[in-house]
Design an enzyme around this catalytic site. Sequence first.
Site, PDB file in Angstrom:
ATOM      1  N   GLY A 174       0.779  -1.234   0.000  1.00 22.82           N
ATOM      2  CA  GLY A 174       0.000   0.000   0.000  1.00 22.82           C
ATOM      3  C   GLY A 174       0.805   1.276   0.000  1.00 22.82           C
ATOM      4  O   GLY A 174       0.236   2.361  -0.007  1.00 22.82           O
TER       5      GLY A 174
ATOM      6  N   MET B  60       3.009   2.343  -2.334  1.00 23.65           N
ATOM      7  CA  MET B  60       3.168   2.962  -3.657  1.00 23.65           C
ATOM      8  C   MET B  60       1.881   2.764  -4.455  1.00 23.65           C
ATOM      9  O   MET B  60       0.885   2.268  -3.940  1.00 23.65           O
ATOM     10  CB  MET B  60       4.394   2.386  -4.361  1.00 23.65           C
ATOM     11  CG  MET B  60       5.695   2.813  -3.689  1.00 23.65           C
ATOM     12  SD  MET B  60       7.155   2.179  -4.513  1.00 23.65           S
ATOM     13  CE  MET B  60       7.050   0.439  -4.156  1.00 23.65           C
TER      14      MET B  60
ATOM     15  N   ARG C 108       3.827 -13.443  -3.633  1.00 18.13           N
ATOM     16  CA  ARG C 108       5.016 -12.928  -2.954  1.00 18.13           C
ATOM     17  C   ARG C 108       5.096 -13.602  -1.594  1.00 18.13           C
ATOM     18  O   ARG C 108       4.096 -14.142  -1.098  1.00 18.13           O
ATOM     19  CB  ARG C 108       4.927 -11.406  -2.788  1.00 18.13           C
ATOM     20  CG  ARG C 108       3.756 -10.934  -1.954  1.00 18.13           C
ATOM     21  CD  ARG C 108       3.633  -9.424  -1.941  1.00 18.13           C
ATOM     22  NE  ARG C 108       2.414  -8.998  -1.254  1.00 18.13           N
ATOM     23  CZ  ARG C 108       1.940  -7.758  -1.277  1.00 18.13           C
ATOM     24  NH1 ARG C 108       2.565  -6.824  -1.959  1.00 18.13           N
ATOM     25  NH2 ARG C 108       0.840  -7.446  -0.616  1.00 18.13           N
TER      26      ARG C 108
ATOM     27  N   HIS D   9      -5.755  -3.168   4.558  1.00 15.91           N
ATOM     28  CA  HIS D   9      -4.495  -2.438   4.715  1.00 15.91           C
ATOM     29  C   HIS D   9      -3.991  -2.505   6.153  1.00 15.91           C
ATOM     30  O   HIS D   9      -2.825  -2.793   6.412  1.00 15.91           O
ATOM     31  CB  HIS D   9      -4.688  -0.976   4.286  1.00 15.91           C
ATOM     32  CG  HIS D   9      -3.479  -0.118   4.530  1.00 15.91           C
ATOM     33  ND1 HIS D   9      -3.326   0.621   5.683  1.00 15.91           N
ATOM     34  CD2 HIS D   9      -2.358   0.074   3.804  1.00 15.91           C
ATOM     35  CE1 HIS D   9      -2.174   1.257   5.635  1.00 15.91           C
ATOM     36  NE2 HIS D   9      -1.561   0.950   4.506  1.00 15.91           N
TER      37      HIS D   9
ATOM     38  N   ARG E  53      28.329  -4.827  37.006  1.00 20.02           N
ATOM     39  CA  ARG E  53      28.914  -3.535  37.370  1.00 20.02           C
ATOM     40  C   ARG E  53      28.781  -3.344  38.877  1.00 20.02           C
ATOM     41  O   ARG E  53      27.677  -3.104  39.376  1.00 20.02           O
ATOM     42  CB  ARG E  53      28.202  -2.418  36.607  1.00 20.02           C
ATOM     43  CG  ARG E  53      28.458  -2.469  35.111  1.00 20.02           C
ATOM     44  CD  ARG E  53      27.372  -1.792  34.298  1.00 20.02           C
ATOM     45  NE  ARG E  53      26.159  -2.605  34.263  1.00 20.02           N
ATOM     46  CZ  ARG E  53      25.254  -2.546  33.288  1.00 20.02           C
ATOM     47  NH1 ARG E  53      25.425  -1.734  32.268  1.00 20.02           N
ATOM     48  NH2 ARG E  53      24.176  -3.294  33.332  1.00 20.02           N
TER      49      ARG E  53
ATOM     50  N   ARG F 251      33.075  -6.387  36.657  1.00 14.21           N
ATOM     51  CA  ARG F 251      33.864  -5.195  36.333  1.00 14.21           C
ATOM     52  C   ARG F 251      34.171  -4.433  37.615  1.00 14.21           C
ATOM     53  O   ARG F 251      33.262  -4.144  38.403  1.00 14.21           O
ATOM     54  CB  ARG F 251      33.084  -4.287  35.368  1.00 14.21           C
ATOM     55  CG  ARG F 251      33.904  -3.093  34.890  1.00 14.21           C
ATOM     56  CD  ARG F 251      33.068  -2.139  34.060  1.00 14.21           C
ATOM     57  NE  ARG F 251      32.127  -1.380  34.882  1.00 14.21           N
ATOM     58  CZ  ARG F 251      31.282  -0.468  34.399  1.00 14.21           C
ATOM     59  NH1 ARG F 251      31.235  -0.230  33.114  1.00 14.21           N
ATOM     60  NH2 ARG F 251      30.474   0.186  35.208  1.00 14.21           N
TER      61      ARG F 251
ATOM     62  N   SER G  77      36.855  -7.799  26.648  1.00 11.80           N
ATOM     63  CA  SER G  77      35.422  -7.542  26.511  1.00 11.80           C
ATOM     64  C   SER G  77      35.288  -6.126  25.969  1.00 11.80           C
ATOM     65  O   SER G  77      35.750  -5.171  26.608  1.00 11.80           O
ATOM     66  CB  SER G  77      34.714  -7.669  27.859  1.00 11.80           C
ATOM     67  OG  SER G  77      33.334  -7.398  27.706  1.00 11.80           O
TER      68      SER G  77
ATOM     69  N   GLY H  87      33.767  -2.801  25.409  1.00 13.67           N
ATOM     70  CA  GLY H  87      32.753  -1.884  25.939  1.00 13.67           C
ATOM     71  C   GLY H  87      32.417  -0.877  24.850  1.00 13.67           C
ATOM     72  O   GLY H  87      32.987   0.220  24.809  1.00 13.67           O
ATOM     73  N   THR H  88      31.524  -1.259  23.953  1.00 13.79           N
ATOM     74  CA  THR H  88      31.315  -0.462  22.733  1.00 13.79           C
ATOM     75  C   THR H  88      30.564   0.843  22.972  1.00 13.79           C
ATOM     76  O   THR H  88      30.559   1.701  22.089  1.00 13.79           O
ATOM     77  CB  THR H  88      30.590  -1.297  21.659  1.00 13.79           C
ATOM     78  OG1 THR H  88      29.447  -1.929  22.245  1.00 13.79           O
ATOM     79  CG2 THR H  88      31.517  -2.351  21.087  1.00 13.79           C
ATOM     80  N   ASN H  89      29.953   1.003  24.139  1.00 16.21           N
ATOM     81  CA  ASN H  89      29.325   2.300  24.421  1.00 16.21           C
ATOM     82  C   ASN H  89      30.400   3.392  24.461  1.00 16.21           C
ATOM     83  O   ASN H  89      30.329   4.399  23.749  1.00 16.21           O
ATOM     84  CB  ASN H  89      28.562   2.262  25.751  1.00 16.21           C
ATOM     85  CG  ASN H  89      27.427   1.265  25.744  1.00 16.21           C
ATOM     86  OD1 ASN H  89      26.997   0.808  24.707  1.00 16.21           O
ATOM     87  ND2 ASN H  89      26.946   0.907  26.920  1.00 16.21           N
ATOM     88  N   ASP H  90      31.416   3.169  25.303  1.00 15.50           N
ATOM     89  CA  ASP H  90      32.496   4.154  25.410  1.00 15.50           C
ATOM     90  C   ASP H  90      33.419   4.131  24.199  1.00 15.50           C
ATOM     91  O   ASP H  90      33.935   5.173  23.781  1.00 15.50           O
ATOM     92  CB  ASP H  90      33.318   3.916  26.693  1.00 15.50           C
ATOM     93  CG  ASP H  90      32.783   4.742  27.866  1.00 15.50           C
ATOM     94  OD1 ASP H  90      31.981   5.656  27.614  1.00 15.50           O
ATOM     95  OD2 ASP H  90      33.168   4.465  29.013  1.00 15.50           O
TER      96      ASP H  90
ATOM     97  N   TYR I 244      31.638 -14.714  22.812  1.00 15.63           N
ATOM     98  CA  TYR I 244      30.275 -14.460  23.290  1.00 15.63           C
ATOM     99  C   TYR I 244      29.875 -13.002  23.053  1.00 15.63           C
ATOM    100  O   TYR I 244      30.727 -12.139  22.800  1.00 15.63           O
ATOM    101  CB  TYR I 244      30.151 -14.786  24.790  1.00 15.63           C
ATOM    102  CG  TYR I 244      30.943 -13.873  25.698  1.00 15.63           C
ATOM    103  CD1 TYR I 244      30.395 -12.668  26.157  1.00 15.63           C
ATOM    104  CD2 TYR I 244      32.228 -14.194  26.102  1.00 15.63           C
ATOM    105  CE1 TYR I 244      31.123 -11.824  26.978  1.00 15.63           C
ATOM    106  CE2 TYR I 244      32.966 -13.361  26.919  1.00 15.63           C
ATOM    107  CZ  TYR I 244      32.408 -12.165  27.351  1.00 15.63           C
ATOM    108  OH  TYR I 244      33.131 -11.327  28.163  1.00 15.63           O
TER     109      TYR I 244
END
Length: 926
Positions: A121, A123, A379, A497, A604, A663, A810, A812-815, A897
């Site tokens: 719906g 297009m 489809r 729809h 933590r 940690r 490990s 720590g991809t935030n920081d 992991y």
Amino acid sequence: MAKKTVKKTAKKAAKTNKMVYAFGGGKADGNGKMKELLGGKGANLAEMAGQLKLPVPPGFTITTEVCTHYWNNKKTYPKTLKADVEANLKKVEKLTKKEFGSEKNPLLVSVRSGARASMPGMMETILNIGLTEKTIPGMIAKTQDERFVYDAYRRLIMMYSDVVMEKAAGIEPKDGEGIRKILDGMLGELKKKLGVTDDTQIPAEELKKLCVEFKKTVKKVLGKEFPDEPTEQLWGAIGAVFASWNGKRAIAYRNIENIPHDWGTAVNVQTMVFGNMGETSATGVAFTRNPGNGDSHFYGEYLINAQGEDVVAGIRTPSPMNKWSSNAHSAHLPTLEKTMPKVYKELDAIQKRLEKHFHDMLDIEFTIEHGTLWMLQCRVGKRNGTAAVQMALDMLKERLINKETAVLRVTPHQLGELLLPAIDPKAEAAVKPVAKGLPAGPGGASGKIVFNSDDAIKLQAAGENAILIREETNPEDIEGMRAAAGILTQRGGMTSHAALVARGWGKCCIVGCSELELNPAKKTVTMGGKTYKEGDFLTLNGTKGWVYDGALKMLEAGEGNKNLAAFLKLADSIRTMKVRANADTPEDAANARKFGAEGIGLFRIEHMFYGKNSDAPLFILRKMILAGNEIERQAAVNELFPYMKKSIKETIKAMAPYSVTIRLMDPPLHEFVPTLHAKQLELAKALGIDMKTFQDRAAGLHEVNPMMGHRGIRLGVTYPEITEMQSRAIFEAAAELIKEGIKAVPEVMIPLTCDVNEIVKQKAIIRRVYEEVVAKTKVKKMNFSVGTMIEIPRAAVLAYEVAGEADFFSFGTNDLTQMTFGFSRDDIGSFLPEYLKQGILQADPFQTLDQRGVGMLIEHAVAEGREAKPNLKIGICGEHGGDPESVEFCHREGFTYVSCSAFRVPIARLAAAQAAAKEALAKKSK
């Protein structure tokens, strides 16, 4: 140095000079594997017509590359396209024995969109192209049905004026003033005047007059004549479909579904077949299995004497295909199986062939013209999470698919639906529904009533749940539907729809609730003898189709789904990467175990000061932070020790026999200084200092950039007694558990490392304390390890050196993301939305791992670390550990992991399994 590699995130389809692909008459230029070029619809039409020899109305597909050219070249076409379209139109004329634009034997066509990914719906579609004042007499002579012909003409005028003349021209009328709404209003007035409720009851003469009035209105409102020339109609429709690729609703849908904006859509031009030619004609939408619950029976709806738009629009209550498709609203209506048994038998045989051929549940559209069946589309069918899991397990048992494919059949989002809230059965049993509709979307939803999309969006922005109530949704409602917690419509069937879109999203949705009496102008709805106004609460059970007054109690996510455990067990049998949880309390650990966590990847320590019963340890921590000398600090450390040991012990016990990565403290010190004067006085008294001294010490803790200041390992380097106390708490807790017969596997993680010498110094303290605890407790051996969190780019770059002293990494991809980008994750709200809007960044790097930048640092660190220490354990504990795309990256890089919040563990388990499944299937295909 590890070898630098650059991974390409997208692979563009090879360019071809061929722009138009024909299908029909048992032949096709393309096939089902050409979705990138022909779009999903075009590729499957080619497959049905060519490979499967199914009854497909002849036509042709204009490729997605033409759409790309159209948008890159100021809405113009390649020079040879016109000639190619004319040549392929001639092929259709030859197959149908009709002629486009002929006054005696006219060919009519439909023009439809068809992107690689299904965008229901979003297009445009235009039917009955080629019908004009000059071709009408020929159509009447051929069909012997004047009413049908003028009904087809009024539909063309309505669709074309809306899609081509208004939308494609960029005209944006005010709400309620669009040409389609005006023409709909005129049609409604005519029905009211004639005293009829159905379009099929309008006589031919009245339809003829209405078409004249329609064209006058189009000229008056839009300032242009409705084009009464077949070729002009055809090219106008083709252009409108290409233009709709960048329509507001299509862009919004792609943003929601993460569909690339540069894919483009194909255009399918196909011979019209008519389901609205009387009682021996019909149109319908069906699924090879039930998309709502996964039941393996053929499922669908149809309408006698109708065109396809009538089924989706919900204008009339559709009839069920068979007994398996029947529901409370359609049980009294005749099934297709009984009404047209021969056609049903043919259709049933075709759907079985299609599912066997494509090895998946399919959504099919069909038309029956005077008893002859035509297949218009097939489809891969959209399904909710409950159905996706059921189908994957069933098809695996049926040997239709292998286990790798079964795991890939359920998206992380769909699995998340099984973890959606549901109404508490006890609360539900105590009340009666105030209305009943069709169960179109899973789970339960409770919230405030709204009657339009804008209000749903506003309510979501305010942090509240909205229940969007509409007569029937349309593609313009797409953003409001996404924002709402639940959707309720007065009209529409299971293929309407609202149902299709909600099912694809796993959104709680009830459709066809005919008991509703809506008054959108006053923003009220009446049901069950009560009138509800905007802001009142309702609760929806989208699994059963029931509506309840008020806000009922909801269950926790994931309770009671019989297939969830079996499916996750299947996923676990494939994945090679472990999944841990980030957990800070014994309660968190118990929850994580319930969701299948295989250890804790991030405990933590300082979070023990944030929860309930934290007043005493928090007060002691503040004494430690504000201590003026080593004696004061050591006293506070000793006082804090038993609290820390207790928390660590209970958490390790809850997670036994799995590992727990602890940690060491990483508190931004300024955050723990009390702001209330009374608390400051209490703390100053406990420290034996006056307020002036207290304030001087607090001021000394102030840092310009505390997130990069005196925290993490730096705290242990400057105050080694803090590292000693934490190590003692960890090892004594573990020793006591071992003596109790409980397996304890602590992993000590040093945070915020930037240099290997930091680890050397801290490990010396940790190892000394370990030896002292072993001697004191007489525990023979303790299985422990010491590693580090890689969250500073320098540590990633120098990973070879760091790995020499670390037992594990490990990430720590935030920081690590924060420091690599130079973005503060707490302050990105002021600019990141604009970066995403302008396409500077493709995704929020704090939600989905930046594989090109941060990912390259990780890739380097893994390679260097494992070169130094081949068996180095590697994990991730930032929030990316629960993001499916990021999990796949971790699998590819050979992580041991991933670790994420407890409630994201099932998603991470699936994502890890899917990464392994893709890898396995790729190897098999070579």
